[in-house]
Design an enzyme around this catalytic site. Sequence first.
Site, mmCIF file in Angstrom:
data_model
loop_
_atom_site.group_PDB
_atom_site.id
_atom_site.type_symbol
_atom_site.label_atom_id
_atom_site.label_comp_id
_atom_site.label_asym_id
_atom_site.label_seq_id
_atom_site.Cartn_x
_atom_site.Cartn_y
_atom_site.Cartn_z
ATOM 1 C CG HIS A 121 2.325 75.597 19.079
ATOM 2 N ND1 HIS A 121 1.806 75.712 20.338
ATOM 3 C CD2 HIS A 121 1.414 74.923 18.353
ATOM 4 C CE1 HIS A 121 0.618 75.135 20.363
ATOM 5 N NE2 HIS A 121 0.360 74.652 19.184
ATOM 6 C CG ASP A 148 -5.965 75.410 19.274
ATOM 7 O OD1 ASP A 148 -6.161 74.282 18.801
ATOM 8 O OD2 ASP A 148 -4.864 75.991 19.212
ATOM 9 C CE LYS A 153 -2.823 71.579 22.196
ATOM 10 N NZ LYS A 153 -3.756 71.002 21.193
ATOM 11 N N GLY A 195 -3.579 71.859 16.384
ATOM 12 C CA GLY A 195 -2.637 71.728 15.286
ATOM 13 C C GLY A 195 -1.988 70.355 15.302
ATOM 14 C CB SER A 196 -0.814 68.064 12.663
ATOM 15 O OG SER A 196 -2.115 67.623 12.350
ATOM 16 N N GLY A 197 1.401 67.888 14.755
ATOM 17 C CA GLY A 197 2.779 68.081 15.196
ATOM 18 C C GLY A 197 2.974 67.761 16.670
ATOM 19 C CG HIS A 198 1.012 69.405 19.331
ATOM 20 N ND1 HIS A 198 2.185 70.095 19.501
ATOM 21 C CD2 HIS A 198 0.101 70.299 18.905
ATOM 22 C CE1 HIS A 198 1.976 71.366 19.187
ATOM 23 N NE2 HIS A 198 0.728 71.516 18.817
#
Lengths: 328, 209
Positions: free
Chosen positions: A216, A107, A102, A51-54
């Site tokens: 998250h 995922d 991960k 996911g984006s945001g990391h």
Amino acid sequence: MLINVPETVVADALRGMAAAHPELTVDVEHRVVLRRDAPVAGRVALVSGGGSGHEPLHGGFVGPGMLAAACPGEVFTSPVPDQMVRAAAAVDSGAGVLFVVKNYTGDVLNFEMAAELAEDEGIQIATVLVNDDVAVTDSLYTAGRRGTGATLFVEKIAGAAAEEGAPLERVEAIARRVNERSRSFGVALSACTTPAKGGPTFDLPPGELELGIGIHGEPGRERRPMMTSGEIADFAVDAVLEDLRPSGPVLALVNGMGATPLLELYGFHAEVQRVLTERGVPVARALVGNYVTSLDMAGCSVTLCEADEEILRLWDAPVQTPALRWGR
Amino acid sequence: MSDMNESESGGALDVAFFTRWLTLAAAAVDREADRLTELDSAIGDADHGANLKRGFAAVRDVLEKEPPQTPGAVLVTAGRQLISTVGGASGPLYGTLLRRTGKGLGDSVTVSREQLAAALTEGVAAVGRLGGAHAGDKTMLDALGPAAGALGESFEAARDAAERGALATVPLQARKGRASYLGERSVGHQDPGATSSALLVAALAEAAA
């Protein structure tokens, strides 16, 4: 939030990456970030994603000595199989592809589907799951330990092995070893704000902190009144050491969650170093900064990896990516 | 004679019915997206509504642009589209649910409710295998399992069973998915996946009404 509209944050960021990093190939439409020189003849290629945001994980780790490609999903949502199949096909030189995944249900499922589809296209795929988060204690009754800070160690060290020309089974074995020797523990001082929701993902009053968080915006396992940097370091390092019990020197990552200033992160690292010294654990290498983040969450995580000679050599090997860059 | 033909060919549910089902599901997800996201922010990561909204909008588009010829093909096409657009765990799980249910319907031009119930039961089992979850783990299975069982009786029974199943997740402790990391703190919240599953089954009953 510094955005246009929530629907385009990922595409907008990819357009920015393309503009800032001409050494990368950024396919905004299909959402893959590639080494410009891929496929590299005779070399195993590492493909990761999530996911984006990391950020900078994973796109910021694409380049010589680390990932061949990254597949960003929507914010906190794993990418779809089509992305990984496209990335694998673009970077495979014939030497095979290692998926670094991960351990989150989404995922794992999407990479599994992608591995099947890529193998149908004749690409040799191996997969390594990263699951380093010791805050998940009861893995029998959960989706298992989460992948957090150790992802950076796995991608850097296995990426260096691939760059040296190690075959797929060797690169896979090193990645697995790094994961097995790594543990993390994270702490949040504030919740994070996802663009889709526009408000905090959980309610954390000022003056309290969450121990054992993931990356998250999900709440942790325990809430306590605010602790000092030194007290947090005692708690986090001991949680890691209790599980890892290293017999030699470690790599240490003090990672910011996105909204904690480097001033505080370095102060925290001094405390981490103090605790490790008190416990008789030498630090062979240390890295401090925002690498595996959770949007605008305040807080930090500690990741330790029990090093050996090969791990240290591969850690020190040259790397040239937007977020990690040394030795050349 | 026409009655006989209908029972021989399996029943009265045709491509139009299945397309209507998924169109109504897309509208329901659209309408309830904020509520799904709210439930997900309590025990997950606040994206369930947005992700399903994106996926079902894509399903509606593909069914409009390339209308499939059989009920099975409608569900298989929709499932593939969800896998390609949703991401997260819900993409593969909902995608597998529809694909496997669609495959179970075979090539028939029309199917009966009983055939759909049997195919849905297979689809639900495939979701359980893929996610490694069981009944009572506080997942979408807690709504889908009872619904598939009750669909043999009637569409309304399936809708009510799914709704009850979703509500029954409130006191459960999550053992799968992201909510499981909360341990006991997941108790007292309705599972977002079971809630969206109940929406999907309610859309089925609405399509049949």
